[in-house]
Design an enzyme around this catalytic site. Structure first.
Site, PDB file in Angstrom:
ATOM      1  N   CYS A  43       7.697  -4.082   5.347  1.00 39.66           N
ATOM      2  CA  CYS A  43       6.978  -5.081   4.564  1.00 39.66           C
ATOM      3  C   CYS A  43       7.975  -6.027   3.885  1.00 39.66           C
ATOM      4  O   CYS A  43       9.089  -5.642   3.545  1.00 39.66           O
ATOM      5  CB  CYS A  43       6.116  -4.398   3.502  1.00 39.66           C
ATOM      6  SG  CYS A  43       5.076  -5.564   2.574  1.00 39.66           S
ATOM      7  N   ASP A  45       7.769  -7.071   0.972  1.00 39.16           N
ATOM      8  CA  ASP A  45       7.809  -6.739  -0.459  1.00 39.16           C
ATOM      9  C   ASP A  45       9.255  -6.568  -0.953  1.00 39.16           C
ATOM     10  O   ASP A  45      10.030  -5.804  -0.372  1.00 39.16           O
ATOM     11  CB  ASP A  45       7.012  -5.440  -0.676  1.00 39.16           C
ATOM     12  CG  ASP A  45       6.733  -5.186  -2.151  1.00 39.16           C
ATOM     13  OD1 ASP A  45       7.689  -5.147  -2.955  1.00 39.16           O
ATOM     14  OD2 ASP A  45       5.551  -5.016  -2.503  1.00 39.16           O
ATOM     15  N   ARG A  47      10.429  -5.008  -3.245  1.00 40.76           N
ATOM     16  CA  ARG A  47      10.775  -3.674  -3.753  1.00 40.76           C
ATOM     17  C   ARG A  47      11.101  -2.693  -2.635  1.00 40.76           C
ATOM     18  O   ARG A  47      11.351  -1.512  -2.890  1.00 40.76           O
ATOM     19  CB  ARG A  47       9.616  -3.137  -4.592  1.00 40.76           C
ATOM     20  CG  ARG A  47       9.305  -3.999  -5.810  1.00 40.76           C
ATOM     21  CD  ARG A  47       7.958  -3.641  -6.404  1.00 40.76           C
ATOM     22  NE  ARG A  47       6.875  -3.935  -5.459  1.00 40.76           N
ATOM     23  CZ  ARG A  47       5.585  -3.693  -5.709  1.00 40.76           C
ATOM     24  NH1 ARG A  47       5.225  -3.146  -6.861  1.00 40.76           N
ATOM     25  NH2 ARG A  47       4.669  -3.986  -4.805  1.00 40.76           N
ATOM     26  N   HIS A  99       4.568   1.016   2.859  1.00 35.85           N
ATOM     27  CA  HIS A  99       4.835   1.533   1.516  1.00 35.85           C
ATOM     28  C   HIS A  99       3.528   1.653   0.743  1.00 35.85           C
ATOM     29  O   HIS A  99       2.625   0.827   0.899  1.00 35.85           O
ATOM     30  CB  HIS A  99       5.852   0.652   0.773  1.00 35.85           C
ATOM     31  CG  HIS A  99       5.347  -0.721   0.439  1.00 35.85           C
ATOM     32  ND1 HIS A  99       4.938  -1.074  -0.833  1.00 35.85           N
ATOM     33  CD2 HIS A  99       5.172  -1.814   1.199  1.00 35.85           C
ATOM     34  CE1 HIS A  99       4.541  -2.339  -0.823  1.00 35.85           C
ATOM     35  NE2 HIS A  99       4.672  -2.813   0.389  1.00 35.85           N
ATOM     36  N   CYS A 102       0.966  -1.196  -1.340  1.00 37.94           N
ATOM     37  CA  CYS A 102       1.240  -2.452  -0.625  1.00 37.94           C
ATOM     38  C   CYS A 102       0.190  -3.512  -0.985  1.00 37.94           C
ATOM     39  O   CYS A 102      -1.009  -3.321  -0.762  1.00 37.94           O
ATOM     40  CB  CYS A 102       1.254  -2.216   0.875  1.00 37.94           C
ATOM     41  SG  CYS A 102       1.639  -3.712   1.826  1.00 37.94           S
TER      42      CYS A 102
END
Ligand code: CO
Length: 203
Positions: A43, A45, A47, A99, A102
């Protein structure tokens, strides 16, 4: 002129200096070639930083990231990465890494309209529809969404494994395994969903 991001440039110089201090030939080696054994499909993302999570250096992980770690069979970007990783780099493992928590997965099924990303996330609504009974039986919404994150990873693993590039690689005897993992933002740990596929008939 906007801000020139001097802090990032300073970070970059310090990082490059540290790398050379620890290993004088580090960049010389990487200029010559990259020989990663792994392709990461994860992803976007911020993080979920691919190399950091599995503690790998530059040169060790070939990376493709998009919103909600999808492997859509018509996406030219993903397919180009996949073919290069399989046919040229000859990676040994493909890691599809979702994750928990998400935002893309949550946005796919919250009923709100956002624009283009609604179309991008369509495959997740398909996964939801196919597992509606199981998912609706989970009363806690975050827990339901986390299960959907797992189911999405499992679907993307199937997408990758059923792709022509993988099928051809296996047919010519190439050693390559597709794995499905989920990363936890809460503790930094990866969970193997045990859905690995290592040949055309093990899916
Ligand atoms: Co995400």
């Amino acid at each position: 002129m906007g801000k020139m991001l001097d802090n990032l440039k300073a970070n970059n110089r310090a990082w490059a200096t540290r790398k050379v201090a620890a290993d004088p030939d580090f960049f010389k080696r990487l200029v010559a070639q990259q020989t990663p054994e792994y392709l990461w499909i994860g992803c976007s993302d911020s993080r979920v930083p691919a190399n950091e999570i599995v503690d790998l250096d530059p040169g060790e992980l070939f990376v493709h990231r998009n919103v909600a770690n999808l492997a859509p069979p018509q996406d030219a970007n993903y397919l180009s990465v996949l073919q290069f990783a399989v046919d040229v780099l000859k990676v040994k493992h493909i890691l599809v890494v979702g994750h928990y928590g998400c935002g893309g997965v949550a946005a796919a099924v919250d009923g709100q309209r956002r624009g283009l990303v609604d179309h991008w996330l369509h495959p997740i609504r398909e996964v939801y529809a196919e597992n509606r009974e199981t998912l609706e039986a989970i009363a806690d919404r975050p827990a339901m969404l986390n299960r959907l994150c797992e189911l999405n990873v499992m679907r993307q693993v199937k997408n990758v494994a059923s792709d022509v590039f993988l099928q051809e690689a296996w047919a010519r005897g190439q050693d390559i395994t597709v794995h499905g993992w989920v990363y936890s933002l809460e503790n930094g740990l990866v969970t193997d969903l045990n859905v690995s596929i290592a040949s055309s008939d093990s899916g």
